[in-house]
Motif scaffolding. Sequence first.
Motif, PDB file in Angstrom:
ATOM      1  N   LYS A  84       0.798  -1.225   0.000  1.00  0.00           N
ATOM      2  CA  LYS A  84       0.000   0.000   0.000  1.00  0.00           C
ATOM      3  C   LYS A  84       0.832   1.276   0.000  1.00  0.00           C
ATOM      4  O   LYS A  84       0.269   2.370  -0.120  1.00  0.00           O
ATOM      5  CB  LYS A  84      -0.941  -0.001   1.210  1.00  0.00           C
ATOM      6  CG  LYS A  84      -1.899  -1.200   1.246  1.00  0.00           C
ATOM      7  CD  LYS A  84      -2.682  -1.346  -0.041  1.00  0.00           C
ATOM      8  CE  LYS A  84      -3.601  -2.569  -0.001  1.00  0.00           C
ATOM      9  NZ  LYS A  84      -4.262  -2.795  -1.321  1.00  0.00           N
ATOM     10  N   ASP A  85       2.143   1.157   0.137  1.00  0.00           N
ATOM     11  CA  ASP A  85       2.964   2.381   0.135  1.00  0.00           C
ATOM     12  C   ASP A  85       3.437   2.761  -1.266  1.00  0.00           C
ATOM     13  O   ASP A  85       4.220   3.695  -1.433  1.00  0.00           O
ATOM     14  CB  ASP A  85       4.165   2.231   1.067  1.00  0.00           C
ATOM     15  CG  ASP A  85       5.119   1.117   0.644  1.00  0.00           C
ATOM     16  OD1 ASP A  85       4.689   0.209  -0.115  1.00  0.00           O
ATOM     17  OD2 ASP A  85       6.287   1.146   1.071  1.00  0.00           O
ATOM     18  N   ILE A  86       2.936   2.063  -2.283  1.00  0.00           N
ATOM     19  CA  ILE A  86       3.291   2.388  -3.664  1.00  0.00           C
ATOM     20  C   ILE A  86       2.541   3.646  -4.115  1.00  0.00           C
ATOM     21  O   ILE A  86       1.375   3.838  -3.800  1.00  0.00           O
ATOM     22  CB  ILE A  86       2.964   1.214  -4.603  1.00  0.00           C
ATOM     23  CG1 ILE A  86       3.958   0.070  -4.371  1.00  0.00           C
ATOM     24  CG2 ILE A  86       2.986   1.638  -6.075  1.00  0.00           C
ATOM     25  CD1 ILE A  86       3.664  -1.174  -5.179  1.00  0.00           C
ATOM     26  N   HIS A  87       3.229   4.482  -4.865  1.00  0.00           N
ATOM     27  CA  HIS A  87       2.612   5.635  -5.514  1.00  0.00           C
ATOM     28  C   HIS A  87       2.308   5.249  -6.957  1.00  0.00           C
ATOM     29  O   HIS A  87       3.223   4.973  -7.735  1.00  0.00           O
ATOM     30  CB  HIS A  87       3.556   6.846  -5.482  1.00  0.00           C
ATOM     31  CG  HIS A  87       3.938   7.272  -4.112  1.00  0.00           C
ATOM     32  ND1 HIS A  87       5.142   7.877  -3.821  1.00  0.00           N
ATOM     33  CD2 HIS A  87       3.278   7.175  -2.925  1.00  0.00           C
ATOM     34  CE1 HIS A  87       5.211   8.143  -2.540  1.00  0.00           C
ATOM     35  NE2 HIS A  87       4.094   7.725  -1.974  1.00  0.00           N
ATOM     36  N   TRP A  88       1.020   5.242  -7.282  1.00  0.00           N
ATOM     37  CA  TRP A  88       0.601   4.815  -8.628  1.00  0.00           C
ATOM     38  C   TRP A  88       0.394   6.019  -9.525  1.00  0.00           C
ATOM     39  O   TRP A  88      -0.247   7.006  -9.138  1.00  0.00           O
ATOM     40  CB  TRP A  88      -0.689   3.999  -8.542  1.00  0.00           C
ATOM     41  CG  TRP A  88      -0.514   2.686  -7.845  1.00  0.00           C
ATOM     42  CD1 TRP A  88      -0.780   2.412  -6.538  1.00  0.00           C
ATOM     43  CD2 TRP A  88      -0.014   1.476  -8.419  1.00  0.00           C
ATOM     44  NE1 TRP A  88      -0.474   1.105  -6.256  1.00  0.00           N
ATOM     45  CE2 TRP A  88      -0.003   0.504  -7.393  1.00  0.00           C
ATOM     46  CE3 TRP A  88       0.418   1.115  -9.693  1.00  0.00           C
ATOM     47  CZ2 TRP A  88       0.428  -0.800  -7.606  1.00  0.00           C
ATOM     48  CZ3 TRP A  88       0.848  -0.189  -9.913  1.00  0.00           C
ATOM     49  CH2 TRP A  88       0.847  -1.124  -8.879  1.00  0.00           C
ATOM     50  N   HIS A  89       0.919   5.927 -10.732  1.00  0.00           N
ATOM     51  CA  HIS A  89       0.823   6.997 -11.726  1.00  0.00           C
ATOM     52  C   HIS A  89       0.015   6.508 -12.914  1.00  0.00           C
ATOM     53  O   HIS A  89       0.367   5.499 -13.536  1.00  0.00           O
ATOM     54  CB  HIS A  89       2.214   7.420 -12.197  1.00  0.00           C
ATOM     55  CG  HIS A  89       3.076   7.985 -11.120  1.00  0.00           C
ATOM     56  ND1 HIS A  89       3.322   9.336 -11.013  1.00  0.00           N
ATOM     57  CD2 HIS A  89       3.740   7.378 -10.095  1.00  0.00           C
ATOM     58  CE1 HIS A  89       4.116   9.538  -9.960  1.00  0.00           C
ATOM     59  NE2 HIS A  89       4.379   8.362  -9.395  1.00  0.00           N
ATOM     60  N   MET A  90      -1.055   7.208 -13.231  1.00  0.00           N
ATOM     61  CA  MET A  90      -1.831   6.905 -14.440  1.00  0.00           C
ATOM     62  C   MET A  90      -1.210   7.677 -15.591  1.00  0.00           C
ATOM     63  O   MET A  90      -1.309   8.901 -15.655  1.00  0.00           O
ATOM     64  CB  MET A  90      -3.290   7.312 -14.251  1.00  0.00           C
ATOM     65  CG  MET A  90      -4.177   6.964 -15.439  1.00  0.00           C
ATOM     66  SD  MET A  90      -4.236   5.176 -15.718  1.00  0.00           S
ATOM     67  CE  MET A  90      -4.764   5.109 -17.422  1.00  0.00           C
ATOM     68  N   ILE A  91      -0.544   6.945 -16.495  1.00  0.00           N
ATOM     69  CA  ILE A  91       0.189   7.623 -17.558  1.00  0.00           C
ATOM     70  C   ILE A  91      -0.452   7.435 -18.924  1.00  0.00           C
ATOM     71  O   ILE A  91      -0.051   8.085 -19.889  1.00  0.00           O
ATOM     72  CB  ILE A  91       1.659   7.158 -17.600  1.00  0.00           C
ATOM     73  CG1 ILE A  91       1.740   5.667 -17.927  1.00  0.00           C
ATOM     74  CG2 ILE A  91       2.365   7.468 -16.285  1.00  0.00           C
ATOM     75  CD1 ILE A  91       3.151   5.155 -18.118  1.00  0.00           C
ATOM     76  N   GLY A  92      -1.440   6.543 -19.025  1.00  0.00           N
ATOM     77  CA  GLY A  92      -2.091   6.297 -20.307  1.00  0.00           C
ATOM     78  C   GLY A  92      -3.306   7.185 -20.517  1.00  0.00           C
ATOM     79  O   GLY A  92      -3.742   7.888 -19.602  1.00  0.00           O
ATOM     80  N   HIS A  93      -3.825   7.134 -21.719  1.00  0.00           N
ATOM     81  CA  HIS A  93      -5.027   7.910 -22.032  1.00  0.00           C
ATOM     82  C   HIS A  93      -6.168   7.479 -21.112  1.00  0.00           C
ATOM     83  O   HIS A  93      -6.431   6.288 -20.943  1.00  0.00           O
ATOM     84  CB  HIS A  93      -5.432   7.695 -23.487  1.00  0.00           C
ATOM     85  CG  HIS A  93      -6.677   8.425 -23.878  1.00  0.00           C
ATOM     86  ND1 HIS A  93      -6.767   9.800 -23.867  1.00  0.00           N
ATOM     87  CD2 HIS A  93      -7.897   7.966 -24.280  1.00  0.00           C
ATOM     88  CE1 HIS A  93      -7.976  10.153 -24.246  1.00  0.00           C
ATOM     89  NE2 HIS A  93      -8.681   9.065 -24.490  1.00  0.00           N
ATOM     90  N   LEU A  94      -6.816   8.446 -20.499  1.00  0.00           N
ATOM     91  CA  LEU A  94      -7.852   8.164 -19.504  1.00  0.00           C
ATOM     92  C   LEU A  94      -9.221   8.526 -20.064  1.00  0.00           C
ATOM     93  O   LEU A  94      -9.472   9.683 -20.417  1.00  0.00           O
ATOM     94  CB  LEU A  94      -7.570   8.956 -18.226  1.00  0.00           C
ATOM     95  CG  LEU A  94      -8.552   8.786 -17.066  1.00  0.00           C
ATOM     96  CD1 LEU A  94      -8.659   7.328 -16.641  1.00  0.00           C
ATOM     97  CD2 LEU A  94      -8.135   9.667 -15.896  1.00  0.00           C
ATOM     98  N   GLN A  95     -10.112   7.531 -20.121  1.00  0.00           N
ATOM     99  CA  GLN A  95     -11.482   7.771 -20.567  1.00  0.00           C
ATOM    100  C   GLN A  95     -12.317   8.258 -19.383  1.00  0.00           C
ATOM    101  O   GLN A  95     -12.115   7.824 -18.249  1.00  0.00           O
ATOM    102  CB  GLN A  95     -12.076   6.486 -21.137  1.00  0.00           C
ATOM    103  CG  GLN A  95     -11.371   5.975 -22.376  1.00  0.00           C
ATOM    104  CD  GLN A  95     -11.897   4.614 -22.817  1.00  0.00           C
ATOM    105  OE1 GLN A  95     -12.022   3.696 -22.011  1.00  0.00           O
ATOM    106  NE2 GLN A  95     -12.217   4.498 -24.102  1.00  0.00           N
ATOM    107  N   THR A  96     -13.274   9.117 -19.680  1.00  0.00           N
ATOM    108  CA  THR A  96     -14.060   9.707 -18.591  1.00  0.00           C
ATOM    109  C   THR A  96     -14.824   8.653 -17.794  1.00  0.00           C
ATOM    110  O   THR A  96     -14.996   8.796 -16.581  1.00  0.00           O
ATOM    111  CB  THR A  96     -15.049  10.756 -19.135  1.00  0.00           C
ATOM    112  OG1 THR A  96     -15.848  10.163 -20.172  1.00  0.00           O
ATOM    113  CG2 THR A  96     -14.304  11.961 -19.692  1.00  0.00           C
ATOM    114  N   ASN A  97     -15.265   7.577 -18.455  1.00  0.00           N
ATOM    115  CA  ASN A  97     -16.036   6.559 -17.737  1.00  0.00           C
ATOM    116  C   ASN A  97     -15.179   5.681 -16.828  1.00  0.00           C
ATOM    117  O   ASN A  97     -15.697   4.854 -16.081  1.00  0.00           O
ATOM    118  CB  ASN A  97     -16.826   5.683 -18.720  1.00  0.00           C
ATOM    119  CG  ASN A  97     -15.934   4.863 -19.641  1.00  0.00           C
ATOM    120  OD1 ASN A  97     -14.761   5.160 -19.811  1.00  0.00           O
ATOM    121  ND2 ASN A  97     -16.493   3.842 -20.235  1.00  0.00           N
ATOM    122  N   LYS A  98     -13.852   5.865 -16.874  1.00  0.00           N
ATOM    123  CA  LYS A  98     -12.952   5.098 -16.009  1.00  0.00           C
ATOM    124  C   LYS A  98     -12.417   5.934 -14.846  1.00  0.00           C
ATOM    125  O   LYS A  98     -11.760   5.389 -13.949  1.00  0.00           O
ATOM    126  CB  LYS A  98     -11.772   4.575 -16.832  1.00  0.00           C
ATOM    127  CG  LYS A  98     -12.148   3.628 -17.976  1.00  0.00           C
ATOM    128  CD  LYS A  98     -12.690   2.312 -17.456  1.00  0.00           C
ATOM    129  CE  LYS A  98     -13.042   1.348 -18.582  1.00  0.00           C
ATOM    130  NZ  LYS A  98     -11.877   0.908 -19.341  1.00  0.00           N
TER     131      LYS A  98
END
Length: 247
Positions: A84-98
């Motif tokens: 749980k101490d991981i920092h997650w980065h969303m780097i891909g294209h993000l759709q609004t429904n996600k």
Amino acid sequence: MVINIIEKYTERADFMLKDNLHQVQQNIKAACDRAHRNYSDVTLIAVSKTKPVEMLSEIYDEGIREFGENKVQEMCEKMEVMPKDIHWHMIGHLQTNKVKYIVGKTSLIHSVDSLHLAKEIQKQAIKHDCSCDILVEVNIAGEESKFGTSQDEAISLVEEIAKLDHIHIKGLMTIAPFVDDPEDNRQYFRDIKQLSVDIAQKNIDNVSMNVLSMGMTGDYTVAIEEGATMVRVGTGIFGERDYSNAN
């Protein structure tokens, strides 16, 4: 005999990951030295898309806490089983429904490229009673195949997103063209660095330009030389990707 072969193969694979990681870290240090920057000023994000949690765990055990994913479902599945101490980065294209699946769970969303997406992040952040740190993605090379706002529209987009009180703009992100010679991308890195400086000088409320996410396996050292504060390295650490089990 079979068990011994498997164990030896696993040991070699573990060694490969550690060796790859240490080489990337050495390359980052060398690039920082060339640019007269501190090594601590650059964050390495291990891009783990399509990779099994066993491989992530090996890198985690080497001290890496910043992981990047391209797909929401894959990120959420890994979040469930990784520390749980991981920092997650969303780097891909993000759709609004996600958006609803990751708001409040990610350290940073790198790929906000429209006011429409930002408003959905704001909506979900309000629902979750949290704030969300983001980067504005800029298609600095103007490639039709890439997401991101244009360089010309970036400042106006930042100004509009800045009005959303549950979102904090921390900087910019770009994906430079895939090239054989990383030097070919140097000017693009310089351009987005200058764009970040121009935005910072406007002193827009709720906006900082402390983060510049640019550079991947093929060109991260050049990106660091031109001011990257985050580099996203996948293949350089984990090897070639296997898309057969990708979501």
